[in-house]
Design a protein around this motif. Structure first.
Motif, PDB file in Angstrom:
ATOM      1  N   LYS A 827       0.825  -1.203   0.000  1.00 47.64           N
ATOM      2  CA  LYS A 827       0.000   0.000   0.000  1.00 47.64           C
ATOM      3  C   LYS A 827       0.864   1.260   0.000  1.00 47.64           C
ATOM      4  CE  LYS A 827      -3.137   2.497   3.071  1.00 47.64           C
ATOM      5  NZ  LYS A 827      -3.884   2.445   4.356  1.00 47.64           N
ATOM      6  N   LEU A 828       1.920   1.246   0.822  1.00 48.01           N
ATOM      7  CA  LEU A 828       2.814   2.405   0.856  1.00 48.01           C
ATOM      8  C   LEU A 828       3.535   2.566  -0.477  1.00 48.01           C
ATOM      9  CD1 LEU A 828       4.409   2.171   4.430  1.00 48.01           C
ATOM     10  CD2 LEU A 828       2.414   3.469   3.682  1.00 48.01           C
ATOM     11  N   HIS A 829       3.978   1.448  -1.064  1.00 46.08           N
ATOM     12  CA  HIS A 829       4.635   1.528  -2.368  1.00 46.08           C
ATOM     13  C   HIS A 829       3.708   2.143  -3.406  1.00 46.08           C
ATOM     14  CE1 HIS A 829       7.503  -1.970  -1.114  1.00 46.08           C
ATOM     15  NE2 HIS A 829       7.957  -0.783  -0.719  1.00 46.08           N
ATOM     16  N   THR A 830       2.436   1.756  -3.355  1.00 44.92           N
ATOM     17  CA  THR A 830       1.469   2.307  -4.310  1.00 44.92           C
ATOM     18  C   THR A 830       1.301   3.805  -4.107  1.00 44.92           C
ATOM     19  OG1 THR A 830       0.300   0.194  -4.344  1.00 44.92           O
ATOM     20  CG2 THR A 830      -0.898   2.115  -5.144  1.00 44.92           C
ATOM     21  N   LEU A 831       1.201   4.233  -2.850  1.00 48.53           N
ATOM     22  CA  LEU A 831       1.037   5.666  -2.568  1.00 48.53           C
ATOM     23  C   LEU A 831       2.249   6.454  -3.064  1.00 48.53           C
ATOM     24  CD1 LEU A 831      -0.467   5.495   1.049  1.00 48.53           C
ATOM     25  CD2 LEU A 831      -1.664   6.112  -1.065  1.00 48.53           C
ATOM     26  N   ILE A 832       3.444   5.907  -2.838  1.00 43.56           N
ATOM     27  CA  ILE A 832       4.645   6.614  -3.301  1.00 43.56           C
ATOM     28  C   ILE A 832       4.686   6.619  -4.825  1.00 43.56           C
ATOM     29  CG2 ILE A 832       7.168   6.648  -3.245  1.00 43.56           C
ATOM     30  CD1 ILE A 832       6.988   5.167  -0.550  1.00 43.56           C
ATOM     31  N   HIS A 833       4.311   5.494  -5.426  1.00 46.23           N
ATOM     32  CA  HIS A 833       4.345   5.400  -6.892  1.00 46.23           C
ATOM     33  C   HIS A 833       3.377   6.405  -7.523  1.00 46.23           C
ATOM     34  CE1 HIS A 833       5.379   3.372 -10.641  1.00 46.23           C
ATOM     35  NE2 HIS A 833       4.088   3.481 -10.969  1.00 46.23           N
ATOM     36  N   ASP A 834       2.213   6.618  -6.862  1.00 46.56           N
ATOM     37  CA  ASP A 834       1.236   7.579  -7.404  1.00 46.56           C
ATOM     38  C   ASP A 834       1.779   8.994  -7.390  1.00 46.56           C
ATOM     39  OD1 ASP A 834      -1.643   5.862  -5.954  1.00 46.56           O
ATOM     40  OD2 ASP A 834      -0.526   5.521  -7.841  1.00 46.56           O
ATOM     41  N   HIS A 835       2.758   9.276  -6.545  1.00 48.44           N
ATOM     42  CA  HIS A 835       3.352  10.615  -6.460  1.00 48.44           C
ATOM     43  C   HIS A 835       4.849  10.531  -6.755  1.00 48.44           C
ATOM     44  CE1 HIS A 835      -0.249  10.663  -3.906  1.00 48.44           C
ATOM     45  NE2 HIS A 835      -0.378  11.947  -4.259  1.00 48.44           N
ATOM     46  N   ALA A 849      -1.584  10.358   3.606  1.00 44.41           N
ATOM     47  CA  ALA A 849      -2.229   9.499   2.614  1.00 44.41           C
ATOM     48  C   ALA A 849      -2.540   8.122   3.196  1.00 44.41           C
ATOM     49  CB  ALA A 849      -1.338   9.357   1.383  1.00 44.41           C
ATOM     50  N   ALA A 850      -1.696   7.655   4.112  1.00 43.79           N
ATOM     51  CA  ALA A 850      -1.918   6.344   4.732  1.00 43.79           C
ATOM     52  C   ALA A 850      -2.809   6.429   5.958  1.00 43.79           C
ATOM     53  CB  ALA A 850      -0.577   5.731   5.122  1.00 43.79           C
ATOM     54  N   HIS A 851      -3.282   7.667   6.292  1.00 41.01           N
ATOM     55  CA  HIS A 851      -4.155   7.886   7.444  1.00 41.01           C
ATOM     56  C   HIS A 851      -3.466   7.479   8.738  1.00 41.01           C
ATOM     57  CE1 HIS A 851      -7.337   8.692   4.593  1.00 41.01           C
ATOM     58  NE2 HIS A 851      -7.151   7.505   4.027  1.00 41.01           N
ATOM     59  N   LEU A 852      -2.203   7.833   8.851  1.00 41.27           N
ATOM     60  CA  LEU A 852      -1.432   7.573  10.051  1.00 41.27           C
ATOM     61  C   LEU A 852      -0.786   8.862  10.508  1.00 41.27           C
ATOM     62  CD1 LEU A 852       0.455   4.337   8.919  1.00 41.27           C
ATOM     63  CD2 LEU A 852      -1.578   4.429  10.364  1.00 41.27           C
ATOM     64  N   SER A 853      -0.454   8.924  11.802  1.00 42.18           N
ATOM     65  CA  SER A 853       0.374  10.030  12.256  1.00 42.18           C
ATOM     66  C   SER A 853       1.824   9.752  11.841  1.00 42.18           C
ATOM     67  CB  SER A 853       0.280  10.173  13.771  1.00 42.18           C
ATOM     68  OG  SER A 853       0.941   9.111  14.410  1.00 42.18           O
ATOM     69  N   LYS A 854       2.642  10.782  11.854  1.00 40.47           N
ATOM     70  CA  LYS A 854       4.033  10.598  11.456  1.00 40.47           C
ATOM     71  C   LYS A 854       4.761   9.646  12.405  1.00 40.47           C
ATOM     72  CE  LYS A 854       6.396  14.023   9.885  1.00 40.47           C
ATOM     73  NZ  LYS A 854       7.087  15.292   9.703  1.00 40.47           N
TER      74      LYS A 854
END
Length: 925
Positions: A827-835, A849-854
């Motif tokens: 999921k994180l790879h997809t989010l990074i790939h989209d940007h 984007a992952a709905h998490l705190s830092k």
């Protein structure tokens, strides 16, 4: 007849003095036999009454005793002593046969009275009477006013009447001023009095209803105050004329008729309402403030005086001579104050004051004319007083109507002003909407133009790297391009702050860890400039509310400025601590450099927009510090600067330490925090076990504690620890539910969980494993076994880190089962790939984007891959860059821009570090 309390205040004193001559004339001794010869005469029996001080003798013996004429009695009549009295009457009217029934009036000073009249059979008939005698015990009560006895007087037959009584009120002596009337005359006068009372009270009641109606329509307190005054006048008039006791004598105070004296409290209430009416009607607070305050205290004085009146009445057994010192004193004080008020009202030239003036004057004139009728123009009549009261009520009612009309006009004007105000507000709202739309347009414009600037600037900066030779020109192009891009971004931030479109998004977390994370990225920049960079904190942990984005901008601006204006081999230090002042606790963040410093003239303007320090070797845009100050202000903090030319610069930021956004109870301290140790969360409700676990684990782990299942889940989501140790039986959620909840959440699904329980059955173990527990320990457990379990679980997680790191960015094979952790990384790879081509997509954007705190993102990625989020993003970008390079269709710069690097040189350096070969190596291959 009933009159206002003002009337009795005026008449009480005047009647007292005017009656003195009449009392002095009463001294002549008359005959012992009264001959009745006129049916219309109100006979005075005082000259025919004989008395005998009571010697406790019965009537049979008293009749033979010698009585003394009241006029010849040389001793004072005393209260509290029994007296016998008698008088003899003979009926010699021309038509005596028609007038055989007569009424004797005994004064009200006789509280207990026994009257003996001869019966038709020649025997004495005793009739109880007296002011304190219940109405039900009296044989003849056409009215309760006075003590009445009905006599039968046959023609030409002398009739002797005996009576025995006393006055139980210490200050009131019994009076022998008796009166005699025929029943016809008595009932005629009684009817006239009652009709007059009914007319007068009916008039007051009509005006009361009228004022109440006006109040309910206009809600003007003046009407309710005057209604209270009229109501109290009605109550007192009914009391004074004995109408109250006539109506309710057999039910209210049936055994204590003297308690009707408590109705004189209506005098106080009526006067207090009257004063309140004058205050409200004349707007005395605005017209005469000092008089308003005086009247306010005069009203409050009525309350203690009522209490004094009740006490005096009970102590004196309801003696009006004593009571009147309280009631008449308050009446005189109020009337005198109102009379003195007339002059200031006249000087104020207020129209409403004229109504008060006329009303009081009408009452006084009516009372004066009634007094003159007693002295100069007999017979005495209260008609003028009644007319004065009626005129006063009419005048005040007209005044209230006038005030109501003024209030209606004022309300209309107020409505008109309100409509104008609303129109103005609508106009202002339209203007505000226009300004907001303009601000939104400016924001969209800045956003769009920033994006439009970024594209050509990226191309310019990228192409400048491809220029061979012309090093000076290339450096100039790159530096100014980067400055222009930073200026555009900062202008956008400032425009948003000005428009108020920037909100504050607080989280409650450890700000020291966050600052340590932010400063990591500046070590390489400092190294490139040959600078020594140091971050240290006096607090290992500081949980507080803060906005991650704004704190990041503040820190980045201050450290960037410090690095920019510090020459080579200098030093930049970032220091945090906790400060306590009278206003509360603060986080103190200090950024100190050994740079060129700032002159005193420039320090005053260093936070002004577009201001640049003179003599700076590397000029800035003049926007960064202005933006920093705005951000500090919006967080409720302060920022100061201390500097001297050549001695470096120190910026000090103070942010308030708050915990308004804390979502979970703080953990119990488990020893000092040691960087690099595994984070262990213990969920246990037994304090003894907590103490034991703390002693055996604190040397190897950074321990955090929670005392129930719900808090444990919250702490796990907040901390994202390396391992969790949980009891099974706890308040709130039990250990199984905790395990099931955390394993189902992608933020914590990777965390190994050990369950502790006293259950030793195989079924209990299976339940724990079924809910996702990684290990199971029974109490009492061996500490070596516990250490070994924890170490092995952490070791397994490290092996998984290597696995996920080695797996890289490859997708799972078709049909292959994917674990929660693999799905999360994918999921994180997809989010990074989209940007991928967005150089600004960093840790904050990935967390959002992952709905998490830092912090959650950091702990999760660190646990799965062993990398920080920034390195995780960079590794993915580099891996994609590797694929593009292998395709051989793009240059190194094009690949760098395509995978989100704004600086191709930096892409080449990091690529070399990641794969031990330069990008050109794979490009040539």
């Amino acid at each position: 007849m009933g009159y206002s309390p003002f009337t009795y205040g005026i008449l009480w004193w005047l009647f007292f003095f005017l009656s003195l001559p009449l009392r002095a004339a009463e001294g002549e001794t008359g005959n012992s036999l009264l001959v009745l010869d006129d049916p219309l005469t109100n006979y005075r029996l005082v000259d025919y009454v004989e008395l005998l001080p009571d010697s406790a003798l019965p009537l049979s013996e008293v009749t033979d005793r010698a009585f003394t004429s009241y006029r010849a009695y040389d001793r004072p009549v005393e209260a509290g002593r029994w007296y016998w009295g008698r008088f003899t009457l003979v009926n010699r009217l021309p038509d005596a046969g028609r007038h055989t029934e007569w009424v004797v009036f005994f004064p009200g000073t006789w509280t207990t009275l026994e009257v003996y009249v001869p019966g038709a059979d020649g025997r004495w008939r005793a009739e109880p009477n007296g002011t304190f005698t219940p109405v039900a015990d009296r044989p003849f009560v056409p009215t309760t006013k006075g003590n009445l006895v009905k006599l039968a007087l046959p023609p030409d037959q002398p009739v002797t009447v005996y009576f025995r009584g006393l006055s139980e009120r210490p200050t009131l002596r019994p009076s022998f001023h008796l009166y005699l009337q025929t029943t016809e005359v008595f009932y005629d006068k009684l009817m006239q009095r009652r009709v007059a009372n009914a007319v007068f009270i009916g008039f007051l009641g009509m005006m009361l209803v009228y004022n109440l109606i006006l109040y309910f329509f206009g809600r003007d307190r003046s009407f309710i105050y005057y209604s209270g005054y009229l109501l109290m006048m009605i109550v007192y008039a009914c009391y004074f004329t004995d109408d109250l006791s006539d109506w309710f004598g057999r039910t209210l105070f049936a055994t204590r008729p003297q308690y009707y004296g408590f109705f004189k409290l209506s005098i106080f209430v009526g006067l207090m309402c009257y004063l309140s009416f004058i205050r409200s009607f004349t707007d005395l607070r605005q017209l005469l403030p000092r008089w308003d305050r005086y009247f306010h205290w005069l009203i409050l004085l009525g309350f203690p005086l009522m209490a004094v009146y009740v006490g005096v009445s009970l102590a004196s057994n309801f003696s009006y001579l004593v009571e009147d010192f309280v009631t008449v004193g308050y009446i005189v004080l109020v009337i005198g104050s109102c009379g003195v008020l007339l002059y200031p009202l006249y000087r104020a030239r207020d129209k409403k004051g004229a109504f008060v003036f006329a009303g009081i004057a009408a009452l006084c004139i009516g009372a004066l004319l009634s007094l003159l009728s007693r002295v100069l123009l007999p017979p005495f009549t209260l008609f003028y007083l009644e007319m004065g009261v009626a005129v006063e009520v009419l005048i005040f009612s007209l005044g209230l109507a006038y005030r109501q009309r003024k209030l209606i006009m004022a309300r209309k004007q107020s409505d008109l002003a309100l409509r104008e105000s609303r129109l103005l507000q609508e106009k202002q709202q339209l203007e505000a909407d226009r300004q907001r739309e303009l601000a939104e347009f400016k924001s969209r414009f800045y956003t769009n133009i920033t994006h439009e600037f970024r594209t050509p600037l990226t191309v310019i900066l990228g192409m400048s790297e491809q220029i061979n030779g012309h090093e000076r020109e290339r450096e100039l192009i790159g530096r100014n391009g980067r400055q222009l891009l930073g200026l555009v971004n900062q202008l956008l931030d400032l425009s948003r702050l000005e428009s108020g479109s920037v909100g504050v998004h607080y989280i409650h977390d450890d700000i020291v860890a966050y600052l340590r994370y932010l400063t990591e990225s500046f070590y390489s920049a400092a190294e490139r400039r040959s600078l020594r960079f140091l971050f240290y904190s006096e607090e290992n942990e500081l949980l507080m509310d803060y906005d991650e984005t704004k704190v990041m901008q503040i820190v980045n601006n201050l450290i960037s400025n410090a690095l920019k204006f510090t020459p080579a081999y200098g030093k930049v230090v970032v220091h945090t601590s906790r400060a306590r002042t009278e206003e509360g606790e603060w986080l103190k963040l200090i950024v100190q450099d050994s740079g060129i410093g700032i002159s005193s003239e420039d320090r005053a303007r260093v936070f002004d927009r577009f201001f640049q320090v003179n003599g700076a070797a590397e000029g800035g845009t003049g926007v960064g510090l202005a933006l920093t100050r705005e951000l500090v202000d919006i967080l409720g903090g302060t920022i100061e600067v201390r500097s001297e030319p050549g001695a470096g610069t120190t910026f000090e930021v103070r942010l308030p330490i708050r915990d308004d956004y804390r979502t979970a109870a703080p953990s119990t301290p488990g020893g000092s925090y040691v960087e690099g140790r595994p984070e262990l969360l213990v969920i246990e409700d037994n304090p003894d076990i907590i103490a034991y676990l703390q002693t055996i684990l604190v040397d190897r782990y950074n321990c955090h504690f929670a005392t129930d299942g719900d808090t444990g889940i919250e702490r796990a989501l907040e901390l994202v620890p390396d391992v969790i140790l949980s009891d099974v039986l706890m308040p709130g959620k039990d250990g199984y539910e905790v395990c099931q909840t955390l394993k189902a959440d992608e933020r914590t699904s990777h965390i190994p969980i050990i369950l502790l329980t006293a259950k030793t059955t195989q079924a209990a173990r299976l339940d724990g494993l079924r809910y996702g527990a990684d290990a199971f320990l029974t109490k009492p457990f061996d500490k070596d076994e516990l250490h070994l379990r924890l170490e092995k679980l952490i070791e397994v997680r490290k092996q998984l880190q290597h696995h996920y790191t080695a797996a890289g960015t490859g997708d799972a094979a078709a049909g292959e089962e994917v674990s929660r952790e693999e799905a999360f990384l994918e999921k994180l790879h997809t989010l990074i790939h989209d940007h991928l081509d967005d150089a600004g997509f960093g840790v904050s954007e990935l967390a959002a984007a992952a709905h998490l705190s830092k912090m959650q993102l950091y702990r999760k990625i660190k646990a799965l891959t062993g990398k920080t989020p920034s390195r995780f993003i960079r590794s993915y970008r580099l891996s994609r860059g590797m694929l593009l390079l292998r395709e051989g269709q793009y240059t190194v710069s094009e690949v760098a821009y395509a995978v989100g690097f704004s600086d191709p040189s930096y892409f080449s350096r990091t690529f070399q570090q990641e794969y031990q070969h330069s990008p050109s190596h794979y490009l040539s291959a």
